[in-house]
Design a protein around this motif. Sequence first.
Motif, short mmCIF file in Angstrom:
data_model
loop_
_atom_site.label_atom_id
_atom_site.label_comp_id
_atom_site.label_asym_id
_atom_site.label_seq_id
_atom_site.Cartn_x
_atom_site.Cartn_y
_atom_site.Cartn_z
N ASP A 212 0.66 -1.17 0.06
CA ASP A 212 -0.06 0.04 0.09
C ASP A 212 0.85 1.29 0.03
N LEU A 213 2.15 1.23 0.78
CA LEU A 213 2.72 2.40 0.73
C LEU A 213 3.47 2.69 -0.93
N SER A 214 3.81 1.43 -1.29
CA SER A 214 4.45 1.60 -2.58
C SER A 214 3.45 2.25 -3.65
N ASP A 215 2.15 1.85 -3.69
CA ASP A 215 1.31 2.38 -4.53
C ASP A 215 0.77 3.78 -4.14
N ALA A 216 0.93 4.18 -3.02
CA ALA A 216 0.55 5.66 -2.59
C ALA A 216 1.72 6.55 -3.17
N LEU A 217 3.07 6.07 -2.80
CA LEU A 217 4.22 6.76 -3.28
C LEU A 217 4.22 7.07 -4.63
N ILE A 218 3.93 6.13 -5.50
CA ILE A 218 4.21 6.10 -6.95
C ILE A 218 2.76 6.96 -7.55
N ALA A 219 1.72 7.00 -6.71
CA ALA A 219 0.49 7.75 -6.92
C ALA A 219 0.70 9.32 -6.68
N GLY A 220 1.65 9.58 -5.99
CA GLY A 220 2.12 10.85 -5.25
C GLY A 220 1.00 11.33 -4.26
N ASN A 221 0.33 10.41 -3.68
CA ASN A 221 -0.66 10.63 -2.79
C ASN A 221 0.11 11.00 -1.55
N PHE A 222 0.48 12.26 -1.07
CA PHE A 222 1.32 12.47 -0.03
C PHE A 222 0.73 12.16 1.38
N SER A 223 -0.43 12.59 1.52
CA SER A 223 -1.19 12.76 2.83
C SER A 223 -1.48 10.96 3.11
N GLN A 224 -1.82 10.07 2.01
CA GLN A 224 -1.89 8.73 2.28
C GLN A 224 -0.60 8.14 2.66
N THR A 245 11.42 -0.63 1.12
CA THR A 245 10.19 -0.50 0.03
C THR A 245 10.51 1.14 -0.54
N VAL A 246 10.88 2.19 0.40
CA VAL A 246 11.26 3.17 -0.41
C VAL A 246 12.22 3.24 -1.32
N GLY A 267 11.62 -4.75 -14.12
CA GLY A 267 10.56 -5.36 -12.96
C GLY A 267 9.52 -4.86 -12.84
N ILE A 268 9.10 -3.83 -13.64
CA ILE A 268 7.74 -2.99 -13.10
C ILE A 268 6.49 -3.75 -14.01
N TRP A 269 5.39 -4.09 -12.98
CA TRP A 269 4.44 -4.69 -13.69
C TRP A 269 3.81 -4.11 -14.64
N LYS A 270 3.16 -4.72 -16.00
CA LYS A 270 2.87 -4.19 -16.95
C LYS A 270 1.56 -3.03 -16.64
N ASN A 271 1.01 -3.64 -15.84
CA ASN A 271 -0.47 -2.84 -15.51
C ASN A 271 0.08 -1.50 -14.41
N LYS A 272 1.36 -1.20 -14.03
CA LYS A 272 1.65 -0.44 -13.56
C LYS A 272 2.66 0.64 -14.12
N VAL A 273 3.19 0.17 -15.35
CA VAL A 273 4.07 1.00 -15.98
C VAL A 273 3.33 2.63 -16.25
N GLY A 274 2.22 2.72 -16.66
CA GLY A 274 1.83 4.14 -16.60
C GLY A 274 1.89 5.02 -15.44
N HIS A 275 1.57 4.30 -14.15
CA HIS A 275 1.86 4.88 -13.04
C HIS A 275 3.36 5.53 -12.65
N TYR A 276 4.24 4.61 -13.04
CA TYR A 276 5.45 5.20 -13.06
C TYR A 276 5.97 6.17 -13.90
N CYS A 322 6.72 11.73 -3.40
CA CYS A 322 5.54 12.31 -3.87
C CYS A 322 5.75 13.75 -4.46
N GLY A 323 6.78 14.45 -4.62
CA GLY A 323 6.86 15.65 -5.12
C GLY A 323 6.58 16.80 -4.43
N GLN A 324 6.62 16.51 -3.09
CA GLN A 324 6.38 17.43 -2.10
C GLN A 324 7.63 18.16 -1.28
N THR A 325 7.43 19.20 -0.76
CA THR A 325 8.55 20.13 0.19
C THR A 325 7.79 19.68 1.44
#
Length: 328
Positions: A212-224, A245-246, A267-276, A322-325
């Motif tokens: 879940d942490l990996s997914d939230a990081l790649i999505a850029g969801n800082f608060s989550q 993980t980080v 090693g990036i899953w095909k369905n997650k390439v777009g997210h990366y 997440c691209g935040q300061t």
Amino acid sequence: MKIDYLQALKRAPEARGAWVIHGQEPLLEQNLLRVFREYWQAQNIERQRFDLNNASDWKNVFVALNSLSLFSTQLAVEVHGNIKPDAQSLKQLKHFIQHNQDNLLLIAMPKQDASSLKSSFIQTVEANGVLVTLAANYPKDRLNILKVEAEQLQIQLDHDAWQWLEQHHEHNLLAAKNSLMRVADTFPDTQLIQIEHLQQCLQDQSRYSSFDLSDALIAGNFSQSIKILQYLLESGEAPSLILWTVSKEMRLLMQLFEQPQNALQLGIWKNKVGHYQQALRRLQPQQFLTWPALLRRVDAAIKGMSAENPEHILQLCVAQLCGQTLFK
């Protein structure tokens, strides 16, 4: 010479010359590096580490290999990165291998594809040194690796419990080891761990996981991401496992930036390439230059080698991904 992870664990104390370890199993890299470092410390072997950002960094590696301190008789140089030496550095590597007697050059790289394994650099190491592939592609391999982990924790699992553990973690060795650590702490007096013990022990961590942490990081969801990080720390997740993980996500993004057409090979899953790819678009390339040093700060804080708080630097890593300061 080619050897696998379990063979490498046994041969680590006698390692000399040039070794390359590569793969995408963070648990195996973490364990093998720990074995090397513990041996070096016990034998008072001088250790130096280098992180490769460009080909010219190899010059510093070979300068170090030729300059022992006054108080050392052996040297271990640990190199991290995915940059192969140029022609001049390759000559220096060959000279080191041919004339080295006691020192070790240990190079940790991400998984190398078929074309990379045919490069002059890898071929030189394989012919004159040791090439270790950190992989566990088959159920039997994963089981043997996890049994070693269980032995170190002084626990035993029955047959059904082993099957449940692997299926529950979808072949993720790092997560499986974390679960072994939890069940060992929860049932210290149980001689044989069964499925019921695993289920009872792991149900408390079902809210969030490192996935879940990996997914939230790649999505850029800082608060989550911060929310999941806090949950993992408060629920007893080892900071070193969170760091893996980080660091995995940071390495994948840096590699994808350099090799945008090789997402699947990295090693990036095909369905997650777009997210990366979307994550790369929100990040500035200049940030990548600071990440290796940031990860080293976390590692040092976790090991008590600095006065910094590991949680605070992990929060900084999360903000960066997440691209935040975090601090202005």
